[in-house]
Design a protein around this motif. Structure first.
Motif, PDB file in Angstrom:
ATOM      1  N   THR A 161       2.372 -11.594  21.208  1.00  0.00           N
ATOM      2  CA  THR A 161       3.635 -12.175  21.675  1.00  0.00           C
ATOM      3  C   THR A 161       3.375 -13.267  22.705  1.00  0.00           C
ATOM      4  N   SER A 162       2.491 -12.977  23.652  1.00  0.00           N
ATOM      5  CA  SER A 162       2.155 -13.970  24.681  1.00  0.00           C
ATOM      6  C   SER A 162       1.504 -15.200  24.063  1.00  0.00           C
ATOM      7  N   ARG A 163       0.649 -14.986  23.068  1.00  0.00           N
ATOM      8  CA  ARG A 163      -0.031 -16.108  22.406  1.00  0.00           C
ATOM      9  C   ARG A 163       0.984 -17.015  21.702  1.00  0.00           C
ATOM     10  N   ILE A 164       1.923 -16.399  20.980  1.00  0.00           N
ATOM     11  CA  ILE A 164       2.928 -17.181  20.258  1.00  0.00           C
ATOM     12  C   ILE A 164       3.824 -17.936  21.235  1.00  0.00           C
ATOM     13  N   LEU A 165       4.217 -17.273  22.320  1.00  0.00           N
ATOM     14  CA  LEU A 165       5.033 -17.941  23.335  1.00  0.00           C
ATOM     15  C   LEU A 165       4.281 -19.119  23.942  1.00  0.00           C
ATOM     16  N   GLY A 166       2.985 -18.955  24.153  1.00  0.00           N
ATOM     17  CA  GLY A 166       2.180 -20.060  24.675  1.00  0.00           C
ATOM     18  C   GLY A 166       2.170 -21.249  23.722  1.00  0.00           C
ATOM     19  N   ALA A 204      -0.961 -10.737   3.458  1.00  0.00           N
ATOM     20  CA  ALA A 204      -1.586 -12.035   3.736  1.00  0.00           C
ATOM     21  C   ALA A 204      -0.619 -13.042   4.341  1.00  0.00           C
ATOM     22  N   GLN A 205       0.687 -12.761   4.315  1.00  0.00           N
ATOM     23  CA  GLN A 205       1.677 -13.749   4.737  1.00  0.00           C
ATOM     24  C   GLN A 205       1.541 -14.123   6.216  1.00  0.00           C
ATOM     25  N   GLU A 206       1.240 -13.153   7.050  1.00  0.00           N
ATOM     26  CA  GLU A 206       1.133 -13.417   8.484  1.00  0.00           C
ATOM     27  C   GLU A 206      -0.021 -14.357   8.798  1.00  0.00           C
ATOM     28  N   SER A 225     -12.888 -14.107  15.278  1.00  0.00           N
ATOM     29  CA  SER A 225     -13.143 -15.348  15.999  1.00  0.00           C
ATOM     30  C   SER A 225     -14.644 -15.568  16.075  1.00  0.00           C
ATOM     31  N   HIS A 226     -15.093 -16.699  15.524  1.00  0.00           N
ATOM     32  CA  HIS A 226     -16.527 -17.028  15.513  1.00  0.00           C
ATOM     33  C   HIS A 226     -17.348 -15.911  14.874  1.00  0.00           C
ATOM     34  N   GLY A 227     -16.794 -15.351  13.801  1.00  0.00           N
ATOM     35  CA  GLY A 227     -17.517 -14.328  13.059  1.00  0.00           C
ATOM     36  C   GLY A 227     -17.450 -12.927  13.642  1.00  0.00           C
ATOM     37  N   LYS A 228     -16.766 -12.751  14.752  1.00  0.00           N
ATOM     38  CA  LYS A 228     -16.673 -11.443  15.393  1.00  0.00           C
ATOM     39  C   LYS A 228     -15.272 -10.870  15.240  1.00  0.00           C
ATOM     40  N   LYS A 229     -15.212  -9.558  15.052  1.00  0.00           N
ATOM     41  CA  LYS A 229     -13.931  -8.873  14.930  1.00  0.00           C
ATOM     42  C   LYS A 229     -13.504  -8.299  16.285  1.00  0.00           C
ATOM     43  N   PHE A 230     -12.203  -8.302  16.516  1.00  0.00           N
ATOM     44  CA  PHE A 230     -11.668  -7.697  17.739  1.00  0.00           C
ATOM     45  C   PHE A 230     -10.224  -7.297  17.491  1.00  0.00           C
ATOM     46  N   GLN A 231      -9.721  -6.405  18.334  1.00  0.00           N
ATOM     47  CA  GLN A 231      -8.362  -5.896  18.198  1.00  0.00           C
ATOM     48  C   GLN A 231      -7.384  -6.711  19.040  1.00  0.00           C
ATOM     49  N   VAL A 232      -6.235  -7.009  18.469  1.00  0.00           N
ATOM     50  CA  VAL A 232      -5.170  -7.741  19.155  1.00  0.00           C
ATOM     51  C   VAL A 232      -3.933  -6.855  19.189  1.00  0.00           C
ATOM     52  N   SER A 233      -3.334  -6.731  20.368  1.00  0.00           N
ATOM     53  CA  SER A 233      -2.131  -5.918  20.511  1.00  0.00           C
ATOM     54  C   SER A 233      -0.887  -6.782  20.295  1.00  0.00           C
ATOM     55  N   ILE A 234       0.235  -6.124  20.055  1.00  0.00           N
ATOM     56  CA  ILE A 234       1.510  -6.822  19.915  1.00  0.00           C
ATOM     57  C   ILE A 234       1.819  -7.620  21.183  1.00  0.00           C
ATOM     58  N   LYS A 235       1.508  -7.035  22.330  1.00  0.00           N
ATOM     59  CA  LYS A 235       1.741  -7.701  23.612  1.00  0.00           C
ATOM     60  C   LYS A 235       0.952  -9.010  23.696  1.00  0.00           C
ATOM     61  N   GLN A 236      -0.318  -8.960  23.334  1.00  0.00           N
ATOM     62  CA  GLN A 236      -1.163 -10.156  23.368  1.00  0.00           C
ATOM     63  C   GLN A 236      -0.682 -11.200  22.362  1.00  0.00           C
ATOM     64  N   ILE A 280       8.355  -9.961  15.397  1.00  0.00           N
ATOM     65  CA  ILE A 280       7.846  -9.055  16.432  1.00  0.00           C
ATOM     66  C   ILE A 280       8.986  -8.224  17.009  1.00  0.00           C
ATOM     67  N   TYR A 281      10.093  -8.895  17.349  1.00  0.00           N
ATOM     68  CA  TYR A 281      11.224  -8.187  17.949  1.00  0.00           C
ATOM     69  C   TYR A 281      11.844  -7.186  16.975  1.00  0.00           C
ATOM     70  N   GLN A 282      11.734  -7.474  15.673  1.00  0.00           N
ATOM     71  CA  GLN A 282      12.274  -6.569  14.661  1.00  0.00           C
ATOM     72  C   GLN A 282      11.291  -5.470  14.270  1.00  0.00           C
ATOM     73  N   GLY A 283      10.102  -5.491  14.877  1.00  0.00           N
ATOM     74  CA  GLY A 283       9.098  -4.462  14.592  1.00  0.00           C
ATOM     75  C   GLY A 283       8.397  -4.632  13.263  1.00  0.00           C
ATOM     76  N   GLU A 284       8.430  -5.849  12.706  1.00  0.00           N
ATOM     77  CA  GLU A 284       7.830  -6.075  11.394  1.00  0.00           C
ATOM     78  C   GLU A 284       6.481  -6.781  11.465  1.00  0.00           C
ATOM     79  N   ALA A 285       6.058  -7.185  12.656  1.00  0.00           N
ATOM     80  CA  ALA A 285       4.754  -7.848  12.790  1.00  0.00           C
ATOM     81  C   ALA A 285       3.632  -6.840  12.634  1.00  0.00           C
ATOM     82  N   PHE A 286       2.455  -7.327  12.273  1.00  0.00           N
ATOM     83  CA  PHE A 286       1.260  -6.480  12.083  1.00  0.00           C
ATOM     84  C   PHE A 286       1.536  -5.390  11.040  1.00  0.00           C
ATOM     85  N   ASN A 287       2.479  -5.670  10.127  1.00  0.00           N
ATOM     86  CA  ASN A 287       2.858  -4.675   9.109  1.00  0.00           C
ATOM     87  C   ASN A 287       3.263  -3.349   9.742  1.00  0.00           C
TER      88      ASN A 287
END
Length: 298
Positions: free
Chosen positions: A159-164, A98-100, A146-157, A130-137
């Motif tokens: 990373t870009s979101r956090i940088l944004g 739950a920490q993430e 999002s808005h009640g719908k489930k979807f898959q998020v990649s490490i690449k996506q 992310i760089y240490q490979g510990e993200a997403f467990n």
């Protein structure tokens, strides 16, 4: 005959009313957390829901979800500072998984409160994970909602979101140099039209107009797309108009500066010629003294 009976049973099942918790999208049961969700989503009473979420946390009932949901409701009630303290105080009762998600809620809360330094530090921490490979467990993707719908998020996506988000935080501090570096990195990983517009704006703030023009043109030409292309294109057009105005103002300023230098140089020459006394323009007293001196000399 057997087929007919089966059809009747299917029809009966279709005609059955769905359970209350399914209709209202709340968990089933009668625990403190379930009552809190019922008050939040069905009765629409956020203040009462917050009280019940506290009870769920203290009772150890689905603490991961109770703490996160309570913080979100607190934010909606303009109690973001309280939500931050609640997460900091009780996140040690939550699972590692739950920490993430708690960090994501914290980032939104910091943004809401204008606590930019803490937001930046937490975003950097998430990038380190992310760089240490510990993200997403340790997994390459995660399930998001999002808005009640489930979807898959990649490490690449991710990373870009956090940088944004990090680039946006730097923009709030007017640290456009750092923001440009971060946004460029985000665009290399996963190009996005909205981030491109922010990058263009940061370049404009640094008077790097040619680079800004190139970035914004990529959005307008559809070479960079996003989740809401029409909105991004409209924003790019607005920034383009602003950029044209800035470039015109810079050109006029440069021309005016050159003209002023020329005028000043000419004026200075005229002033110097006026300040340099000529023999013909000496005061009468000096002329008389000069004549007397000539007579004495004779």
């Amino acid at each position: 005959m057997q087929g007919g009976g089966g059809n009747r049973k299917t029809t009966e099942r279709k005609g059955e009313k769905e359970p209350f918790h399914v209709i209202h999208k709340v968990p089933s049961g009668d625990s403190p957390y379930v009552r809190a969700k019922h008050v939040q989503l069905v009765l629409k009473d956020p203040e009462a829901a917050i009280v019940l979420f506290w009870k769920a946390i203290n009772a150890g009932d689905r603490v991961d979800s109770a703490l996160k949901d309570m913080a979100v409701v607190m934010k909606q009630q303009d109690r973001a500072e309280e939500a931050i303290e609640a997460i900091k105080s009780f996140r040690d009762r939550c699972s590692k998984q739950a920490q993430e998600s708690l960090d994501n809620v914290l980032i939104d809360l910091y943004k809401k409160c204008g606590r930019i330094d803490e937001q930046i530090e937490l975003l950097k921490q998430k990038l380190r994970l992310i760089y240490q490979g510990e993200a997403f467990n340790g997994k390459p993707t995660k399930t998001a909602r999002s808005h009640g719908k489930k979807f898959q998020v990649s490490i690449k996506q991710e990373t870009s979101r956090i940088l944004g988000n990090l680039g946006w935080a730097y923009m709030q501090q007017s640290n456009y140099v750092a923001a440009v570096v971060v946004y460029r990195k985000a665009q290399l990983i996963d190009p996005d039209a909205n981030k491109a517009c922010n990058l263009g704006l940061c370049l404009m703030k640094q008077e790097r107009y040619d680079e800004a023009w190139s970035v914004l043109e990529d959005v307008l030409q559809g070479r960079i797309t996003g989740s809401d292309d029409s909105k991004s294109r409209n924003r790019a057009e607005e920034l383009m108009h602003e950029l044209e105005s800035l470039q015109s103002a810079e050109f006029l300023s440069t021309q005016l500066g050159q003209n002023l230098e020329e005028v000043f140089a000419e004026g200075l020459d005229q002033l110097l010629s006026q300040w340099t006394p000529s023999r013909s323009r000496r005061l009468p007293i000096f002329e008389e003294i000069s004549q007397f001196r000539d007579q004495v000399a004779c």
